[in-house]
Design a protein around this motif. Structure first.
Motif, PDB file in Angstrom:
ATOM      1  N   PRO A 122       1.248  -4.515  -8.756  1.00 28.26           N
ATOM      2  CA  PRO A 122       0.072  -5.379  -8.549  1.00 28.26           C
ATOM      3  C   PRO A 122       0.129  -6.749  -9.205  1.00 28.26           C
ATOM      4  O   PRO A 122       0.010  -7.779  -8.528  1.00 28.26           O
ATOM      5  N   GLU A 123       0.295  -6.802 -10.520  1.00 27.93           N
ATOM      6  CA  GLU A 123       0.250  -8.090 -11.213  1.00 27.93           C
ATOM      7  C   GLU A 123       1.369  -9.013 -10.753  1.00 27.93           C
ATOM      8  O   GLU A 123       1.154 -10.202 -10.497  1.00 27.93           O
ATOM      9  N   CYS A 124       2.580  -8.482 -10.614  1.00 28.62           N
ATOM     10  CA  CYS A 124       3.728  -9.320 -10.240  1.00 28.62           C
ATOM     11  C   CYS A 124       3.602  -9.857  -8.824  1.00 28.62           C
ATOM     12  O   CYS A 124       3.745 -11.063  -8.590  1.00 28.62           O
ATOM     13  N   TYR A 125       3.353  -8.974  -7.889  1.00 29.51           N
ATOM     14  CA  TYR A 125       3.376  -9.395  -6.492  1.00 29.51           C
ATOM     15  C   TYR A 125       2.140 -10.195  -6.101  1.00 29.51           C
ATOM     16  O   TYR A 125       2.230 -11.139  -5.303  1.00 29.51           O
ATOM     17  N   ILE A 126       0.987  -9.860  -6.662  1.00 29.68           N
ATOM     18  CA  ILE A 126      -0.204 -10.652  -6.355  1.00 29.68           C
ATOM     19  C   ILE A 126      -0.062 -12.055  -6.946  1.00 29.68           C
ATOM     20  O   ILE A 126      -0.369 -13.061  -6.291  1.00 29.68           O
ATOM     21  N   THR A 127       0.415 -12.147  -8.192  1.00 28.92           N
ATOM     22  CA  THR A 127       0.615 -13.447  -8.831  1.00 28.92           C
ATOM     23  C   THR A 127       1.639 -14.279  -8.079  1.00 28.92           C
ATOM     24  O   THR A 127       1.439 -15.479  -7.827  1.00 28.92           O
ATOM     25  N   ALA A 128       2.767 -13.665  -7.714  1.00 32.53           N
ATOM     26  CA  ALA A 128       3.817 -14.394  -7.007  1.00 32.53           C
ATOM     27  C   ALA A 128       3.339 -14.843  -5.632  1.00 32.53           C
ATOM     28  O   ALA A 128       3.626 -15.967  -5.197  1.00 32.53           O
ATOM     29  N   GLY A 149      13.422 -16.425 -13.788  1.00 33.53           N
ATOM     30  CA  GLY A 149      13.781 -15.664 -12.594  1.00 33.53           C
ATOM     31  C   GLY A 149      13.914 -14.181 -12.809  1.00 33.53           C
ATOM     32  O   GLY A 149      13.724 -13.398 -11.871  1.00 33.53           O
ATOM     33  N   ALA A 150      14.237 -13.751 -14.036  1.00 35.50           N
ATOM     34  CA  ALA A 150      14.422 -12.325 -14.290  1.00 35.50           C
ATOM     35  C   ALA A 150      13.138 -11.624 -14.714  1.00 35.50           C
ATOM     36  O   ALA A 150      13.160 -10.425 -14.986  1.00 35.50           O
ATOM     37  N   SER A 151      12.024 -12.352 -14.766  1.00 35.19           N
ATOM     38  CA  SER A 151      10.737 -11.714 -15.069  1.00 35.19           C
ATOM     39  C   SER A 151      10.228 -10.984 -13.830  1.00 35.19           C
ATOM     40  O   SER A 151      10.720 -11.192 -12.714  1.00 35.19           O
ATOM     41  N   GLY A 152       9.229 -10.143 -14.021  1.00 32.44           N
ATOM     42  CA  GLY A 152       8.679  -9.417 -12.879  1.00 32.44           C
ATOM     43  C   GLY A 152       8.127 -10.335 -11.817  1.00 32.44           C
ATOM     44  O   GLY A 152       8.399 -10.166 -10.623  1.00 32.44           O
ATOM     45  N   VAL A 153       7.349 -11.349 -12.212  1.00 34.63           N
ATOM     46  CA  VAL A 153       6.802 -12.308 -11.250  1.00 34.63           C
ATOM     47  C   VAL A 153       7.923 -13.145 -10.649  1.00 34.63           C
ATOM     48  O   VAL A 153       7.928 -13.433  -9.445  1.00 34.63           O
ATOM     49  N   SER A 283      -6.256 -10.088   2.498  1.00 36.80           N
ATOM     50  CA  SER A 283      -5.682 -10.958   3.531  1.00 36.80           C
ATOM     51  C   SER A 283      -4.544 -10.261   4.250  1.00 36.80           C
ATOM     52  O   SER A 283      -3.767  -9.509   3.653  1.00 36.80           O
ATOM     53  N   SER A 284      -4.439 -10.503   5.536  1.00 38.40           N
ATOM     54  CA  SER A 284      -3.430  -9.816   6.350  1.00 38.40           C
ATOM     55  C   SER A 284      -2.020 -10.181   5.914  1.00 38.40           C
ATOM     56  O   SER A 284      -1.119  -9.333   5.918  1.00 38.40           O
ATOM     57  N   SER A 285      -1.800 -11.428   5.502  1.00 40.02           N
ATOM     58  CA  SER A 285      -0.454 -11.828   5.102  1.00 40.02           C
ATOM     59  C   SER A 285      -0.043 -11.139   3.806  1.00 40.02           C
ATOM     60  O   SER A 285       1.128 -10.751   3.645  1.00 40.02           O
ATOM     61  N   PHE A 286      -0.996 -10.946   2.883  1.00 38.17           N
ATOM     62  CA  PHE A 286      -0.665 -10.225   1.655  1.00 38.17           C
ATOM     63  C   PHE A 286      -0.398  -8.761   1.962  1.00 38.17           C
ATOM     64  O   PHE A 286       0.574  -8.181   1.459  1.00 38.17           O
ATOM     65  N   ARG A 287      -1.222  -8.144   2.787  1.00 36.18           N
ATOM     66  CA  ARG A 287      -1.017  -6.729   3.125  1.00 36.18           C
ATOM     67  C   ARG A 287       0.320  -6.527   3.838  1.00 36.18           C
ATOM     68  O   ARG A 287       1.023  -5.548   3.593  1.00 36.18           O
ATOM     69  N   ASP A 288       0.667  -7.450   4.729  1.00 30.98           N
ATOM     70  CA  ASP A 288       1.963  -7.349   5.410  1.00 30.98           C
ATOM     71  C   ASP A 288       3.112  -7.419   4.409  1.00 30.98           C
ATOM     72  O   ASP A 288       4.116  -6.716   4.546  1.00 30.98           O
ATOM     73  N   MET A 289       2.952  -8.276   3.396  1.00 26.55           N
ATOM     74  CA  MET A 289       3.984  -8.408   2.378  1.00 26.55           C
ATOM     75  C   MET A 289       4.100  -7.136   1.544  1.00 26.55           C
ATOM     76  O   MET A 289       5.199  -6.608   1.329  1.00 26.55           O
ATOM     77  N   ILE A 290       2.977  -6.616   1.073  1.00 25.88           N
ATOM     78  CA  ILE A 290       2.998  -5.427   0.224  1.00 25.88           C
ATOM     79  C   ILE A 290       3.580  -4.227   0.957  1.00 25.88           C
ATOM     80  O   ILE A 290       4.266  -3.386   0.368  1.00 25.88           O
TER      81      ILE A 290
END
Length: 336
Positions: A122-128, A149-153, A283-290
């Motif tokens: 959640p935190e990494c992918y939503i933030t990114a 670059g090697a962090s989760g985000v 949002s549809s684009s976020f859901r598609d990504m996840i």
């Protein structure tokens, strides 16, 4: 219930302990989740030290991302049922056996993700996603520079940029091992730069035939400011997520921002309104990504990587691992 508490409310890592506290009761629109695993983030470190308080109304217990099972429904909840397997985001409270979460900040845990993998997302992918897609407006053919670059985000941003069709994705890190790994993973960085020994602005100019990058994702702040501005192309966009090296930049020359028509966006997630966060996640684009995210060996175009898993009885060791910068990617803690 049991939770990770902080002696005296704040202080060193040694102040963390597992103790008894009140079990939360879900109010209207909230879901009570029995936590299986939670992620450790840099913001937890700052909150423990007393420099990053939780947003108003959020639990003072550490932790913003988790996976678990729905245990109880608040009034009016329609999206979830008791027993559902979920993962999600909160303003605080995830270092515990139970956490209250708004129903709109939960996602269904897919069968192909383990509890540990789901808690790392959640935190990494939503933030990114917010930094790169919503603000950075990354598109096919863009050149992208991702610091830390090697962090989760950072790893999430690299993969999202590649999946979005970026022409190049340059990642910075501090060791040869991290740089080699970032190039080796599926949808990893196309180029890497050791920011301690190389001039990343000069390197991205070489990689882009003098154009510069269209998008910069920065966590570092002061020490990287001048080179970030130099790295950006005409109409470039930079999203700033943190100021790890400091927040004050002396003798700033504003003319490149004007002449290159740069757009610089500060970005935080935790302090955003509930409405903003739920709309972002819906949002549809976020859901598609996840939906594309798998574990490290899952074969998906986007993957989540785990550095180490700790039992919560070793919460002090987990925090030391992060504080000492020994981890690449996510540290996850299992509630036992």
């Amino acid at each position: 219930m049991r939770a990770v508490l902080i002696k005296d409310g704040q202080g060193p890592i040694e102040n963390l302990y597992i103790g008894e506290t009140d079990k939360p009761v879900p109010t209207r629109g909230e879901v009570l989740v029995k936590i299986v695993a939670f992620g450790i983030n840099r913001l937890d470190h700052y909150q423990r030290q007393g420099s990053y308080p939780p947003p108003p109304g959020a639990s003072s217990i550490l932790g913003v991302e988790f996976s678990g099972r729905v245990a109880e429904l608040g009034e009016g909840v329609t999206r979830w049922a008791v027993g559902d397997e979920v993962f999600g985001l909160v303003g605080g409270g995830a270092y515990a056996e139970f956490v209250n979460c708004d129903e709109g900040l939960l996602l269904k845990k897919p069968d192909h993700l383990s509890w540990v993998e789901a808690a790392s997302i959640p935190e990494c992918y939503i933030t990114a996603y917010q930094a790169l897609v919503k603000y950075g407006e990354v598109k096919k053919g863009d050149h992208v520079l991702v610091h830390a670059g090697a962090s989760g985000v950072g790893i999430a941003a690299i993969q999202i940029a590649r999946e979005s069709g970026a022409a190049t994705v340059t990642a910075t890190a501090s060791t040869t091992e991290k740089l080699n790994w970032l190039r080796s993973i599926p949808n990893g960085a196309t180029h890497t730069v050791n920011y301690r020994t190389e001039d990343f602005a000069a390197e991205v100019k070489k990689m882009t035939n003098g154009k510069g990058v269209d998008v910069v994702i920065d966590f570092v702040g002061q020490s990287h400011w001048a080179k970030n501005i130099e790295s950006l192309a005409i109409d470039g966009r930079m999203t700033m997520l943190a100021t790890l090296s400091g927040s004050e930049v002396p003798s700033v020359d504003l003319s490149p921002i004007l002449h290159k028509r740069l757009r610089i966006q500060g970005s935080t997630l935790r302090s955003r309104s509930l409405q903003y966060q739920t709309e972002l996640i819906a949002s549809s684009s976020f859901r598609d990504m996840i939906d594309k995210v798998t574990g490290a060996n899952g074969g998906g175009p986007l993957r989540t990587y785990i550095h180490r898993v700790y039992p919560w009885t070793e919460i002090q060791s987990a925090h030391h691992e992060m504080a000492d910068n020994k981890n690449s990617v996510k540290i996850i803690v299992e509630v036992q």
